[in-house]
Design a protein around this motif. Structure first.
Motif, mmCIF file in Angstrom:
data_model
loop_
_atom_site.group_PDB
_atom_site.id
_atom_site.type_symbol
_atom_site.label_atom_id
_atom_site.label_comp_id
_atom_site.label_asym_id
_atom_site.label_seq_id
_atom_site.Cartn_x
_atom_site.Cartn_y
_atom_site.Cartn_z
ATOM 1 N N GLY A 71 -19.743 55.766 46.254
ATOM 2 C CA GLY A 71 -20.169 57.267 46.064
ATOM 3 C C GLY A 71 -21.253 57.667 45.064
ATOM 4 O O GLY A 71 -22.197 57.028 45.001
ATOM 5 N N ASP A 72 -21.145 58.595 44.667
ATOM 6 C CA ASP A 72 -22.097 59.314 43.615
ATOM 7 C C ASP A 72 -22.072 58.543 42.090
ATOM 8 O O ASP A 72 -21.058 59.020 41.533
ATOM 9 C CB ASP A 72 -22.126 60.667 43.549
ATOM 10 C CG ASP A 72 -23.310 61.211 42.702
ATOM 11 O OD1 ASP A 72 -24.159 60.649 41.987
ATOM 12 O OD2 ASP A 72 -23.330 62.617 42.637
ATOM 13 N N PRO A 73 -22.854 57.729 41.635
ATOM 14 C CA PRO A 73 -22.667 57.151 40.499
ATOM 15 C C PRO A 73 -22.571 58.188 39.161
ATOM 16 O O PRO A 73 -21.995 57.891 38.186
ATOM 17 C CB PRO A 73 -23.604 55.924 40.242
ATOM 18 C CG PRO A 73 -24.580 56.610 41.140
ATOM 19 C CD PRO A 73 -24.106 57.141 42.156
ATOM 20 N N GLY A 74 -23.457 59.238 39.393
ATOM 21 C CA GLY A 74 -23.546 60.079 38.481
ATOM 22 C C GLY A 74 -22.309 61.325 38.462
ATOM 23 O O GLY A 74 -22.605 62.199 37.677
ATOM 24 N N SER A 75 -21.390 61.255 39.326
ATOM 25 C CA SER A 75 -20.839 62.159 39.600
ATOM 26 C C SER A 75 -19.588 62.638 38.423
ATOM 27 O O SER A 75 -19.540 61.780 37.474
ATOM 28 C CB SER A 75 -19.617 61.936 40.884
ATOM 29 O OG SER A 75 -18.727 62.985 41.013
ATOM 30 N N ASP A 76 -19.356 63.845 38.225
ATOM 31 C CA ASP A 76 -18.432 64.038 37.121
ATOM 32 C C ASP A 76 -17.090 64.306 37.353
ATOM 33 O O ASP A 76 -16.192 64.647 36.733
ATOM 34 C CB ASP A 76 -18.933 65.595 36.694
ATOM 35 C CG ASP A 76 -18.625 66.785 37.703
ATOM 36 O OD1 ASP A 76 -18.263 66.365 38.951
ATOM 37 O OD2 ASP A 76 -18.895 67.815 37.445
ATOM 38 N N TYR A 77 -16.677 63.693 38.739
ATOM 39 C CA TYR A 77 -15.416 63.237 39.085
ATOM 40 C C TYR A 77 -15.193 61.807 39.602
ATOM 41 O O TYR A 77 -16.307 61.387 40.633
ATOM 42 C CB TYR A 77 -14.743 64.089 40.178
ATOM 43 C CG TYR A 77 -13.435 64.566 40.231
ATOM 44 C CD1 TYR A 77 -12.578 65.174 39.426
ATOM 45 C CD2 TYR A 77 -12.708 63.467 41.249
ATOM 46 C CE1 TYR A 77 -11.252 65.256 39.732
ATOM 47 C CE2 TYR A 77 -11.394 63.419 41.443
ATOM 48 C CZ TYR A 77 -10.478 64.309 40.568
ATOM 49 O OH TYR A 77 -9.429 64.383 40.821
ATOM 50 N N THR A 78 -14.252 61.180 39.164
ATOM 51 C CA THR A 78 -14.097 59.649 39.403
ATOM 52 C C THR A 78 -12.561 59.287 39.936
ATOM 53 O O THR A 78 -11.754 59.788 39.238
ATOM 54 C CB THR A 78 -14.355 58.789 38.221
ATOM 55 O OG1 THR A 78 -15.901 59.030 37.973
ATOM 56 C CG2 THR A 78 -14.119 57.295 38.670
ATOM 57 N N ILE A 79 -12.669 58.725 40.930
ATOM 58 C CA ILE A 79 -11.241 58.193 41.227
ATOM 59 C C ILE A 79 -11.117 56.934 41.527
ATOM 60 O O ILE A 79 -12.007 56.333 41.946
ATOM 61 C CB ILE A 79 -10.936 58.948 42.743
ATOM 62 C CG1 ILE A 79 -10.899 60.471 42.794
ATOM 63 C CG2 ILE A 79 -9.506 58.359 43.524
ATOM 64 C CD1 ILE A 79 -10.565 61.007 44.349
ATOM 65 N N ALA A 80 -10.275 56.149 40.947
ATOM 66 C CA ALA A 80 -9.864 54.628 40.947
ATOM 67 C C ALA A 80 -8.650 54.425 42.082
ATOM 68 O O ALA A 80 -7.843 54.808 41.672
ATOM 69 C CB ALA A 80 -9.693 54.178 39.655
ATOM 70 N N MET A 81 -9.147 53.492 43.059
ATOM 71 C CA MET A 81 -8.101 52.928 43.885
ATOM 72 C C MET A 81 -7.464 51.757 43.423
ATOM 73 O O MET A 81 -8.341 50.794 43.193
ATOM 74 C CB MET A 81 -8.690 52.937 45.231
ATOM 75 C CG MET A 81 -9.360 54.067 45.900
ATOM 76 S SD MET A 81 -9.797 53.718 47.560
ATOM 77 C CE MET A 81 -8.367 53.148 48.678
#
Length: 707
Positions: free
Chosen positions: A472-482
């Motif tokens: 996804g977007d490495p600079g995103s302000d939202y991170t989900i960890a699976m």
């Protein structure tokens, strides 16, 4: 003045002492080969356990080859590498190639498509003598049910011997060089060299068997000591002459130990390790009992082993070993049994004997007649290669055909109206008008393609540390960890599609057979310590990553117990709550009691369904779960997998599972469109006005197609 040719290493070794007399023929060793072959077949057919026969074959190979090589060094001062290897090619390749060719034919005629690529790969590995490493790398459990085994799987032990044949002439040659340099007998230095291999390999075998028994079973390093033990025995056996009583006891004790090995050891002990000392020591006792001038007394075990029927059978031991396994696997496939009945087993044994006799007399006999007329090593080499090349070519052409079919299905699947997968539930008209097309992915390649999607981003069983990847977007302000087991991992394609759609950063942390839980877990009947260590490392990684949310399992399904929410799951959710991390917990998927791709190959797509109630609760077990942390939100996509209480193997022309309970990569990706509304609600994010969702795009496509 002519310049003499530069001497080869093998040409300058001189014999320090006179060569010993040629050893007498040991008929009892041929009989021992026969017993080993019969034991392998019997235990495989009726018991499905280790027999010790393969260990005997390895020891005898070391015994015979080491003795032959050392005598050549003592007699000629060199080993004729070319002649040695070409004779082996002539001896081993024709019969092996005929059986492997038959395996390809039988697989095409009798086995489901889902097994084709596995067999093709196994045959290629067997032909090129790396079958043991191929199986070890695939973590194949040789003690698993025969119904799940490849018809070429038993060639692993021949690969070990093939690697030994490459190594041993070099080792004995080096021993000869050292012997000349030191001015001592070749036999003495060779014994020391082989002894070092024995000690190192045995120590390694004991260690690797305790650490990773499945790998150890196929590991050449863990087996080399058995060949070395036979080699050491070959170098000293001419000096052994046991007293009559001791010889009698040793012979019968060894034979009884060999016959009883499978009954005593079975599957109860890790193998090879200490357990493999049983059959090798038993065979060693038999060989020692038959040594000396007064061997083979009237009532000795060695005299029994030397009787004509057993020595005749010993001459067919190699081909019997080659044939018994594929004949057994075909029988089990045709009868849909896990183990043959007494009558069925006798039929398998009789068929194997008949095929072995034909192969020995017709195939090997023809090759021997040709090479007797043409004795040059090149003819022996050609005799083997002529058989091997067609098998390799046939396997390659078949694999190419399968790949062409896979590409065709992939091209067809690019039409979302023809292959909607889970999206078929969005529009009843789409379901009603679904074209009748080949399913995608192909059952032949679906398992490999799905696993390969995240192979490098997943921790395997023996790993204790986290293996993670970012998407996804490495600079995103939202991170989900699976985070979790393979039942988290198989949602990857859906989650990646959604992460790309909404500009999220996705981080994967998964491990085979290991739940994201605080509870101690069990794997194959033993405490899964690697999983405990991995869970601890995950918590450290999450503390450093500080994701906005963790995507993990909400429940566990199982055909042996009710679907439930483990206490360890809730403990982890609470810890994440204290860290300020949200939890997105998804309900586990249904489990079938049969491999879905194989069922579809055999019975068609409409016959491969399973009642939801067999593995899932009527009501999600987390619905009324008390004390759920405030950070936890639940997803349930069961309605996209099961309809009217029945879970299907094919939905929207897509294959749902690649085995009994793991989603295929294509169907996982199709689930993104039905997961999206629940996931957006769980993360508390609204789609900006005017920005299309996956659902919007799918509905627009469906409407335009029907307008």
């Amino acid at each position: 003045m002519s310049v003499p040719a530069h001497p080869r290493v093998t040409d300058v070794i001189e014999t320090p002492v006179a060569a010993p007399a040629r050893p007498r023929h040991r008929a009892d060793i041929e009989g021992l080969r026969a017993v080993a072959a019969v034991l392998i077949a019997v235990y495989h057919i009726w018991f499905g356990t280790v027999s010790g026969g393969v260990d005997v074959f390895l020891l005898l190979t070391g015994f015979l080859i080491t003795g032959s090589l050392v005598r050549a060094m003592e007699r000629d001062g060199r080993i004729a590498f070319g002649a040695f290897w070409t004779k082996l090619v002539k001896r081993l390749f024709p019969a092996g190639a005929v059986v492997l060719g038959a395996v390809l034919v039988m697989t095409y005629l009798f086995f489901p498509r889902s097994q084709w690529m596995t067999v093709i790969d196994d045959v290629r590995a067997a032909v090129l003598y790396y079958g043991n490493w191929h199986l070890a790398a695939g973590s194949v459990d040789y003690m698993a049910d025969n119904s799940a085994a490849s018809a070429a799987q038993h060639f692993w032990s021949l690969a070990v011997q093939g690697q030994f044949y490459l190594l041993w002439p070099v080792l004995i040659t080096l021993a000869g060089l050292v012997a000349v340099r030191l001015g001592v007998r070749v036999r003495r230095v060779a014994f020391a060299a082989v002894g070092i291999v024995f000690v190192v390999s045995l120590a390694y075998s004991l260690w690797i068997t305790a650490v990773e028994p499945v790998w150890a079973y196929f590991d050449t390093g863990a087996r080399l000591w058995e060949l070395a033990l036979g080699g050491m025995l070959a170098l000293v056996v001419h000096r052994v002459d046991l007293p009559g009583t001791l010889r009698m006891i040793a012979g019968w004790l060894g034979l009884a130990g060999l016959v009883s090995c499978g009954l005593v050891i079975g599957d109860s002990l890790p193998y090879p390790g200490f357990a493999s000392l049983w059959p090798t020591v038993a065979a060693l006792l038999v060989i020692l009992a038959g040594a000396g001038e007064a061997a083979n007394g009237r009532f000795s075990a060695n005299r029994l082993l030397g009787v004509r029927p057993l020595t005749w059978l010993g001459g067919h031991a190699y081909t019997l070993f080659l044939w018994h396994w594929p004949v057994l696997i075909v029988y089990l496939e045709l009868t849909e049994r896990v183990r043959p009945s007494l009558t069925g087993g006798l039929m398998v044994l009789a068929s194997s004997f008949a095929a072995a006799l034909f192969t020995t007399r017709v195939i090997e006999g023809s090759v021997n007649r040709v090479t007797k007329r043409h004795r040059a090593p090149s003819w022996s080499l050609a005799a083997g290669v002529i058989f091997i090349v067609p098998v390799l070519a046939a396997g390659s052409l078949w694999a190419h055909s399968i790949d062409q079919d896979r590409r065709l299905r992939l091209e067809l699947s690019s039409n979302p109206l023809a292959y909607p997968g889970a999206a078929v539930h969005l529009n009843p008209e789409l379901a009603a008008g679904l074209p009748d097309l080949p399913i995608h992915p192909d059952t032949t390649t679906v398992a490999r393609e799905t696993i390969d999607q995240t192979r490098s981003c997943n921790a395997v069983v023996e790993d204790t540390e986290v293996v993670s990847c970012e998407f996804g977007d490495p600079g995103s302000d939202y991170t989900i960890a699976m985070v979790g087991s393979s039942h988290v991992r198989h949602w990857f394609q859906a989650m990646r599609t959604l992460a790309d759609q909404h500009g999220w950063r996705l981080v994967t942390m998964t491990k085979n057979a290991c739940q994201f839980s605080s509870e101690e877990q069990v794997y194959r009947g033993e405490v899964y310590t690697e999983c405990t260590a991995w869970n601890a490392d995950v918590m450290l990684e999450l503390a450093e990553l500080t994701p906005d949310a963790v995507f993990t399992l909400a429940s566990l399904t199982d055909r042996k117990e009710d679907e439930h929410v483990p206490t360890g799951f809730v403990d982890r959710w609470r810890l994440l709550d204290g860290m300020g991390v949200d939890v997105i917990a998804i309900r586990d998927t249904p489990r079938f009691d049969f491999p879905v791709p194989e069922c579809i190959d055999r019975n068609g797509r409409d016959e491969c369904s399973s009642p939801k109630a067999e593995s899932m609760a009527e009501v999600p077990p987390f619905k009324d779960l008390p004390n759920v942390p405030h950070n936890t939100r639940f997803l349930d996509l069961t309605d996209s997998l099961c309809e009217d209480g029945v879970c299907h193997g094919v939905i929207g022309n897509q294959l749902v599972y690649y085995d009994t309970d793991h989603l295929s990569y294509a169907f996982s990706r199709s689930l993104a469109v039905v997961m999206e509304p629940q996931l957006l609600e769980a993360v508390g994010q609204a789609v900006p006005k005017g920005e299309p969702t996956l659902v919007d795009a799918a509905m627009t496509l469906h409407e335009s197609a029907h307008s």
